[in-house]
Design an enzyme around this catalytic site. Structure first.
Site, PDB file in Angstrom:
ATOM      1  N   LYS A  95      11.296 -17.480  -7.614  1.00 19.34           N
ATOM      2  CA  LYS A  95      10.672 -16.634  -8.533  1.00 19.34           C
ATOM      3  C   LYS A  95      10.007 -16.934  -9.484  1.00 19.34           C
ATOM      4  CE  LYS A  95      12.521 -12.969 -11.368  1.00 19.34           C
ATOM      5  NZ  LYS A  95      13.393 -12.108 -12.158  1.00 19.34           N
TER       6      LYS A  95
ATOM      7  N   PHE B 187      -7.279   5.124  11.493  1.00 13.74           N
ATOM      8  CA  PHE B 187      -7.094   6.134  10.492  1.00 13.74           C
ATOM      9  C   PHE B 187      -7.863   5.642   9.254  1.00 13.74           C
ATOM     10  CE2 PHE B 187      -3.972   9.583  11.306  1.00 13.74           C
ATOM     11  CZ  PHE B 187      -3.768   9.111  12.721  1.00 13.74           C
TER      12      PHE B 187
ATOM     13  N   ASN C  71       0.689  -1.355   0.078  1.00  9.39           N
ATOM     14  CA  ASN C  71       0.076   0.170  -0.092  1.00  9.39           C
ATOM     15  C   ASN C  71       0.751   1.361  -0.101  1.00  9.39           C
ATOM     16  OD1 ASN C  71      -2.161  -1.922   0.394  1.00  9.39           O
ATOM     17  ND2 ASN C  71      -2.978  -0.498   1.994  1.00  9.39           N
TER      18      ASN C  71
HETATM   19  O1  C5P Z   1     -10.513  -1.143   7.046  1.00  8.06           O
HETATM   20  P1  C5P Z   1      -9.954   0.028   6.486  1.00  8.06           P
HETATM   21  O2  C5P Z   1      -8.506  -0.443   5.877  1.00  8.06           O
HETATM   22  O3  C5P Z   1     -10.635   0.888   5.540  1.00  8.06           O
HETATM   23  O4  C5P Z   1      -9.500   0.749   7.961  1.00  8.06           O
HETATM   24  C1  C5P Z   1      -8.335   1.483   8.141  1.00  8.06           C
HETATM   25  C2  C5P Z   1      -8.142   1.605   9.488  1.00  8.06           C
HETATM   26  O5  C5P Z   1      -7.923  -0.064   9.978  1.00  8.06           O
HETATM   27  C3  C5P Z   1      -6.670   1.844   9.668  1.00  8.06           C
HETATM   28  O6  C5P Z   1      -6.486   2.464  10.932  1.00  8.06           O
HETATM   29  C4  C5P Z   1      -5.918   0.574   9.473  1.00  8.06           C
HETATM   30  O7  C5P Z   1      -4.625   0.862  10.309  1.00  8.06           O
HETATM   31  C5  C5P Z   1      -6.731  -0.308  10.127  1.00  8.06           C
HETATM   32  N1  C5P Z   1      -6.548  -1.597   9.467  1.00  8.06           N
HETATM   33  C6  C5P Z   1      -6.002  -2.800  10.188  1.00  8.06           C
HETATM   34  N2  C5P Z   1      -5.910  -3.947   9.703  1.00  8.06           N
HETATM   35  C7  C5P Z   1      -6.358  -4.060   8.341  1.00  8.06           C
HETATM   36  C8  C5P Z   1      -6.765  -3.238   7.704  1.00  8.06           C
HETATM   37  C9  C5P Z   1      -7.095  -1.666   8.136  1.00  8.06           C
HETATM   38  O8  C5P Z   1      -5.713  -2.479  11.435  1.00  8.06           O
HETATM   39  N3  C5P Z   1      -6.117  -5.374   7.729  1.00  8.06           N
END
Ligand code: C5P
Length: 403
Positions: free
Chosen positions: A292, A333, A210
């Site tokens: 790979k 967040f 990401n």
């Molecule tokens: O679910 P989403 O990704 O939209 O939500 C974002 C929030 O959830 C952020 O605080 C992110 O750090 C957390 N998150 C998480 N584990 C995930 C996906 C998102 O802790 N697998």
């Protein structure tokens, strides 16, 4: 952002080879907005000249208590009354001993005795001088008198030896002084933070990730440290250095994948506040190849994805209890491309957390600036665009009030 704006700092320099670093320190303090008044001992002038320090600070340097240019001949009173803090870097063993005994035989030591502002010392000396029981006694006495000691660090010394006694680097001293002035609103609190991206391997050389620099999460770690918290930072792959200040109060676990971040977080769940700042990959690769994957003409490989655990959801679920107040206080967040308020608040409710922070604006990735939208059960409010560290400090203030 200038973290020492309007602060008047007396920068004392005593006689030690680390005095050459005081020039850099003066510059850094001024860059942070401080007004710096240098006072040097006689020995300090053997290592760096008052002219150097005067040129850097734009102010005459004080070197003697017998300076007739001060109308009432009371430089020690005038300077210490005007200061928000006296910072002495380097502080030699001799200077520490004198101050710890209340001796005042030159301008700098007299200033320390005649002060009502905080005093911070950055010791710098040969390792045997630092280890000597007399210096250790001085250090203990200074601490019990409420003086702050910044360092020393361990490492290579100008005398060619290696050990404790090295002065902290100017950037570290400056960071610690900035932290010194922040309110200790999280003293005794444990803060857990996930930061940066995660990386999901496709094969040993490829993967998906990401967009996230980690800067916001690291800024929150620094702001929490400044506020006196004990911080555990769980970082995905990013280039950022762990905040330098209060090194004893921060631990860091580096992880790569979302599953590793999940495991590390669940291991550290016993805390007061959890900031889920990481941009966690929602999906991982079902079966990453051990070797790979070779290119096969124009044919693209077929990748099967599996959902990753939702770390924030799992932390929030695990802390719900009918009888006790939920702990940790969870802050999520959200980065959205449309309808930030609506989507972020939906996310807050779905995950069962009290607060979510929306990243406003498309240019936040990798930038030092950001704009935040804070959403909790009482509604939403914006924090205007600023450097991430400044935003982090404001967020810490809001969360500190909640707990
Ligand atoms: O679910 P989403 O990704 O939209 O939500 C974002 C929030 O959830 C952020 O605080 C992110 O750090 C957390 N998150 C998480 N584990 C995930 C996906 C998102 O802790 N697998």
């Amino acid at each position: 952002m200038q973290s020492l704006l309007n602060k008047k700092i007396v920068l004392g320099i005593s006689g030690g080879i680390a005095a050459y670093k005081s020039a850099e320190l003066a510059r850094l303090l001024m860059q942070e907005g401080a007004s710096v008044q240098v006072v040097m001992t006689e020995a300090a002038q053997q290592f760096v000249t008052p002219v150097t320090m005067q040129a850097l600070t734009g102010k005459p340097v004080f070197t003697s208590q017998w300076d007739s240019s001060i109308p009432n001949n009371m430089a020690h009173i005038e300077l210490s009354r005007a200061a928000d803090a006296i910072l002495i870097a380097p502080a030699s063993a001799d200077l520490m001993a004198k101050i710890s005994l209340g001796l005042a035989d030159d301008l700098l030591t007299t200033l320390c005795l005649a002060r009502d502002c905080p005093l911070l010392l950055a010791p710098a000396m040969n390792r045997q001088m630092w280890d000597h029981p007399a210096t250790q006694r001085s250090a203990q006495r200074l601490l019990s008198d409420g003086v702050s000691l910044l360092g020393p660090a361990s490492g290579f010394q100008a005398c060619g030896e290696t050990g404790m006694g090295r002065m902290l680097e100017p950037a570290e001293i400056c960071e610690q002084l900035v932290a010194f002035f922040q309110k200790k609103i999280l003293l005794g609190k444990r803060v857990l933070i996930t930061a940066g991206p995660t990386f999901e391997a496709i094969d040993p050389v490829r993967g998906i990730t990401n967009r996230s620099s980690g800067k916001m999460g690291f800024a929150i770690a620094r702001a929490a440290l400044e506020a006196g918290a004990q911080v555990h930072l769980i970082a995905g792959p990013c280039e950022l250095e762990t905040p330098l200040l209060a090194a004893g109060n921060i631990t860091r676990t580096n992880v790569v994948s979302a599953r590793e971040m999940h495991a590390a977080t669940m291991n550290s769940i016993d805390c007061d506040i959890f900031f889920a700042v990481a941009a966690v990959a929602d999906w991982g690769i079902a079966k990453p190849a051990k070797e790979k994957i070779k290119r096969q003409g124009k044919q693209a490989p077929h990748l099967e994805f599996v959902a990753n655990p939702d770390i924030l959801l799992d932390v929030a679920k695990s802390v719900k209890s009918k009888n006790s107040k939920p702990r940790p206080y969870c802050v999520g967040f959200a980065a959205e491309s449309t309808d930030l308020t609506k989507h972020a608040d939906e996310k807050r409710r779905r995950k069962g957390i009290p607060m979510i922070v929306g990243n406003i604006g498309p240019d936040t990735f990798g930038s030092d600036l950001n704009q935040l939208l804070i959403i909790d059960e009482s509604g939403s409010k914006k924090i205007a665009q600023a450097e991430k560290l400044e935003l982090a400090r404001k967020l810490i203030q809001l969360v500190a009030k909640k707990i």
